[in-house]
Enzyme design. Structure first.
Site, PDB file in Angstrom:
ATOM      1  N   GLU A 216     -21.579 -46.590  19.549  1.00 58.94           N
ATOM      2  CA  GLU A 216     -20.776 -47.380  19.986  1.00 58.94           C
ATOM      3  C   GLU A 216     -19.678 -47.696  18.698  1.00 58.94           C
ATOM      4  O   GLU A 216     -18.457 -47.724  18.898  1.00 58.94           O
ATOM      5  CB  GLU A 216     -21.304 -48.994  20.157  1.00 58.94           C
ATOM      6  CG  GLU A 216     -22.216 -49.118  21.495  1.00 58.94           C
ATOM      7  CD  GLU A 216     -21.747 -48.444  22.582  1.00 58.94           C
ATOM      8  OE1 GLU A 216     -20.415 -48.462  22.845  1.00 58.94           O
ATOM      9  OE2 GLU A 216     -22.653 -47.895  23.370  1.00 58.94           O
TER      10      GLU A 216
ATOM     11  N   GLY B 111     -25.878 -49.629  28.646  1.00 62.15           N
ATOM     12  CA  GLY B 111     -26.858 -49.727  27.435  1.00 62.15           C
ATOM     13  C   GLY B 111     -25.938 -50.678  26.394  1.00 62.15           C
ATOM     14  O   GLY B 111     -26.278 -51.311  25.632  1.00 62.15           O
ATOM     15  N   ALA B 112     -24.747 -50.475  26.362  1.00 59.38           N
ATOM     16  CA  ALA B 112     -23.761 -51.258  25.325  1.00 59.38           C
ATOM     17  C   ALA B 112     -22.328 -50.786  25.566  1.00 59.38           C
ATOM     18  O   ALA B 112     -21.982 -50.125  26.470  1.00 59.38           O
ATOM     19  CB  ALA B 112     -24.123 -50.599  23.930  1.00 59.38           C
TER      20      ALA B 112
ATOM     21  N   GLU C  68     -16.735 -40.284  25.989  1.00 54.25           N
ATOM     22  CA  GLU C  68     -18.305 -40.648  25.800  1.00 54.25           C
ATOM     23  C   GLU C  68     -18.938 -39.134  25.196  1.00 54.25           C
ATOM     24  O   GLU C  68     -19.845 -39.412  24.494  1.00 54.25           O
ATOM     25  CB  GLU C  68     -18.678 -40.755  27.342  1.00 54.25           C
ATOM     26  CG  GLU C  68     -18.395 -42.012  28.019  1.00 54.25           C
ATOM     27  CD  GLU C  68     -18.525 -43.331  27.024  1.00 54.25           C
ATOM     28  OE1 GLU C  68     -19.176 -42.948  26.046  1.00 54.25           O
ATOM     29  OE2 GLU C  68     -18.006 -44.139  27.111  1.00 54.25           O
TER      30      GLU C  68
HETATM   31 ZN   LIG Z   1     -20.046 -44.662  25.052  1.00 52.76          ZN
END
Ligand SMILES: [Zn+2]
Length: 849
Positions: free
Chosen positions: A303, A266-267, A325
């Site tokens: 992010e 995703g990023a 995460e």
């Molecule tokens: Zn992450």
């Protein structure tokens, strides 16, 4: 832990000076590099990481300046090189000099190519990077493990007419012969190799927004400047909010959000140069719905949260990636909850079907689950850590302990942890110590029961004289006498007595405990607020006492009750009719999140009775009060979630309820919506695309393909691709499959598109034949990080014959990049097939009643 993949800890990089010159026309690059290293004890050789690089020369230079040519020995299986000079290397400071060449690959990792067609119809190429988990070694020789932190000084030599971005602000740009420019960037803070980034291409950049002294910009392919406003707004909000929360200044000197047309994740949280899949950062608010907007806000917040948690303070090794995460996901919810309270982010976190928390509760009820924190040896194993257990269970556990400790206590603990370990590396225990310093709870002892053991508990709640009996046991879809884990469960219990309502915080540490109470309990919610990562099994009388209270419960509590009942149905202790009867009580539900989950379980049920008119009638009966209440037309001033609820219930009414008027209306609007995303309200458009495609033929299909081909709007592209997976004709599914193989659909999207075709019951069997036949071709084509999508939909494939063929195929086929995910999906598929075999007849008699 020791492994051939790990570097010997005999040399420590302090500073990298890297100069790279990409040559886009030949898909190659050349580089020179000087790394200052420290050698603590005399060694014969120096080993570091490099793969797919041709080292042209390597030298070691000592502090006195004598320069020794080094021989290079390649160890490809371990992605390492070893340098030796023929004599011992003395302790002290050395410089290692390299010149090397490499390839700009198409694998979406390391230093790679991404292409797009510009407004003049010409194909343009971007050279960009994705280094996490362990691919910096494909771009320059390095000590590519997260705790070898160093300063990076980057210089890029690029064609003068291209933009070039790296982690830090540009400090000099000098012209060089041949139409080139030499672009030098400021020194980075001390950081890990996986966070280094460079992007070179014919890009455009917004004016910077000043966020308390930090310039924030969006970098994008030309022509998409009108899609950048939302990212700048959310980015500025989140950067300020996070600096305040952590109470630590942003650790870089600028922030760029870079939209990349081909991106496997995703990023990526590269310090100061955050790269994104286009649809995670570029968006048009006029033609998109709440989910698409929230996703952009989510990814940006996530992010930016990493800039501190991950970039400033980094895990020692990849087994700590879960905390990296999980924490960023937790902060993503907190930031977006604060940015748009009306979006009810925490509710959606717990409830969204197919999102990480709900997925992780499914996976974690299997024998093939894993502990959140587990030993990681190889790069493949590190990449496998990016799964729902890491993001979903991890973030849910942090939420549970935050609620238990208190929000402000938790924040203080996090701040002291980050301050103590800035520019360094940590293990999970270090965070628990930070939280313990701010509270007087044994956080480490509690959390170790959750992160070092697999699975999660169910709590059985029974009334006894003068109290409640609470009993924990491990919850599994298939009962396993070996599954005996026990947890320290931070519970929030709300209960009603003759004296009124009270909430009790209780740490359930033993297998069975009596919670003493003075007054008799009338009703109890044993997961008050719904943030505990456990299921609750009420004795029959207590469950009965909750039914009339449904409307008074918090939406998340209502969801938990329904979802737990579904889980007990899959497990076999609750019959399917009982679940359906409970679901039938939700016809007055107003909360989008609860409807979304309800619709998902209805879809799951529908697979056991395909094309059954009685099931469609049951769905219509359940959904029609809501459809009648909110209709097709948005009202002025409506909440975003009400608009989204409209799209949700219309889709369910048309697809599962097969309501003729709804299908007809969707078909009437279909071509207009395909051609022009603003033809109707964005949420209604989603319903039209889903229902129209599910009931469409060749003409509708070709309209979607045509609209997709010329489309440059990232969210619209995703909508159109998704609607291609809803067509029920196998020839049309074949054409979609073909588009993923021949490159008409970008490789970044191929995996999820195929997964959609496999989840569609009408095309699953046919597409599985193609997937199994063309397996190797798909593996060669799809970026490794996206290959797990190929098995994502197995639990939806519940037809027993098909399931047997799938199981047989994987009995003979290795899938190392997603080995864990595969075994989980196969086991879940088996549970779902078993549910059908056990309960199908009972479902039919419920529908007959
Ligand atoms: Zn992450």
């Amino acid at each position: 832990m020791s492994s051939a993949h790990r570097l010997p800890r005999t040399a420590f990089p302090r500073r990298y000076e890297i100069t790279l010159e990409p040559d886009i026309p030949t898909s190659s690059f050349s580089g020179t590099e000087t790394v200052t290293i420290e050698i603590p004890e005399s060694v014969e050789s120096v080993t570091l990481n490099a793969i797919e690089l041709e080292i042209e020369s390597a030298h070691l230079v000592d502090a006195a300046g004598s320069r020794l040519r080094a021989a290079v020995e390649y160890d490809e299986p371990n992605e390492q090189i070893t340098l030796s000079t023929g004599r011992p290397i003395d302790p002290g400071e050395w410089q290692v000099e390299f010149s090397f060449r490499g390839t700009l690959n198409d694998q979406l990792r390391g230093f790679y190519r991404s292409t797009f067609t510009d407004e003049a119809g010409v194909e343009q190429t971007i050279a960009t990077t994705q280094f996490e988990a362990a691919d910096a070694r494909r771009a320059f020789p390095c000590w590519d493990e997260p705790d070898y932190k160093a300063v990076f000084s980057v210089t890029l030599i690029v064609p003068d007419d291209l933009e070039a971005i790296s982690n830090m602000a540009e400090v000099a740009r000098k012209p060089r012969e041949g139409g080139k420019a030499v672009v030098r960037y400021a020194d980075s803070p001390i950081m890990s190799t996986y966070l280094v980034a460079f992007v070179v291409g014919p890009l455009e950049i917004t004016d910077p927004v000043d966020v308390d002294g930090i310039p924030l910009r969006v970098v994008y392919p030309p022509g998409k400047g009108d899609l950048t406003d939302f990212a700048l707004e959310v980015g500025a909000y989140a950067l300020r909010w996070l600096s305040d929360y952590y109470d630590i200044p942003y650790p870089g000197d600028k922030v760029d959000f870079i939209a990349i047309p081909d991106f496997a994740f995703g990023a990526m949280e590269n310090l100061g140069a955050i790269t994104y899949r286009e649809n995670a950062v570029l968006i048009d608010l006029e033609t998109t719905g709440q989910y698409e907007q929230r996703r952009v806000a989510d990814v940006i917040a996530h992010e930016l949260a990493h800039m501190w948690f991950g970039d400033l303070v980094t895990m020692k090794w990849w087994d700590g990636i879960w905390l990296n995460e999980a924490f960023a996901s937790f902060m993503e919810m907190k930031t977006v909850e604060s940015y748009r309270p009306d979006w009810k982010r925490w509710l959606a976190f717990a409830v969204d079907p197919g999102a990480e928390r709900t997925d992780s509760m499914d996976i974690d009820a299997l024998a093939s689950t894993r502990a959140v924190e587990f030993e990681v040896r190889s790069p493949d194993e590190a990449n496998e850590m990016f799964d729902p257990l890491t993001y979903g269970k991890g973030a849910a556990l942090l939420r549970m302990i935050e609620q238990y400790l208190g929000v402000e206590t938790f924040r203080e603990g996090v701040g002291s942890y980050l301050r103590e370990h800035s520019y360094a590396n940590t293990e999970t225990d270090d965070l628990w110590k930070g939280l313990e310093s701010a509270s007087d709870e044994k956080v480490g002892q509690i959390m170790n029961t959750w992160i070092l053991q697999e699975g999660y508990p169910e709590v059985i709640v029974e009334r006894v004289d003068h109290g409640l009996r609470l009993t924990q046991r491990q919850f599994r879809y298939v009962e396993d006498p070996e599954a005996m884990n026990r947890w320290m469960i931070p519970m929030q219990i709300r209960l009603g007595t003759a004296d009124g309502e009270i909430t009790i915080h209780h740490l359930l540490a033993d297998e069975t405990e009596i919670l003493p109470l003075e007054n008799p309990v009338e009703w109890v919610i044993a997961n008050a607020g719904g943030h505990g990562f456990y299921r609750t099994r009420y004795e029959a009388a207590l469950l009965g006492a909750l039914r009339p209270k449904l409307a008074d419960l918090d939406p998340l509590e209502r969801f938990t009750l329904l979802d737990d009942t579904w889980a007990f149905t899959v497990e076999g202790s609750v019959q399917i009719g009982e679940f359906a009867a409970l679901a039938a009580g939700f016809s007055d539900e107003r909360e989008h999140a609860v409807w979304q989950m309800l619709s998902t379980h209805l879809l799951e049920l529908s697979r056991y009775v395909p094309n059954d008119a009685r099931f469609a009638a049951f769905v219509r009966h359940l959904v029609s009060p809501t459809v009648e209440r909110i209709g097709w037309e948005p009202q002025d001033g409506e909440a975003d979630l009400t608009r989204r609820l409209r799209g949700q219930v219309l889709t369910t009414y048309g697809r599962l309820g097969r309501d003729e008027a709804t299908i007809k209306h969707a078909q009437d609007l279909f071509h207009a919506v395909v051609a022009d995303p603003s033809a109707v309200d964005a949420e209604v458009a989603l319903a039209v695309l889903a229902i129209g495609a599910a009931n469409g033929g060749v003409e509708e299909y070709e309209a979607v393909v045509k609209a997709y081909e010329g489309n440059t709007n990232p969210q619209q592209q995703v909508r159109l691709l998704r609607s291609l997976t809803y067509f029920t004709d196998v020839d049309l599914a074949d054409r979609t499959f073909e588009m993923t193989v021949n490159g008409d659909i970008r490789s970044q999207d191929g995996g999820w598109v195929i997964s959609g075709l496999m989840a569609n019951q009408s095309t699953a069997d046919h597409i599985w034949n193609r997937v199994s036949r063309d397996w190797q071709q798909l593996i060669d084509l799809l970026p490794p990080a996206t290959q797990r999508y190929l098995v994502h939909s197995l639990p939806a494939m519940v037809e027993p014959g098909l399931a047997r063929r799938v199981q047989a195929f994987f009995g003979e086929t290795e899938f190392p990049v997603a080995a864990k995910s595969l075994s989980q999906k196969l086991e879940l598929q088996e549970a779902m097939v078993g549910l059908g075999e056990r309960e199908r007849d009972r479902l039919v008699s419920f529908l007959d009643r």
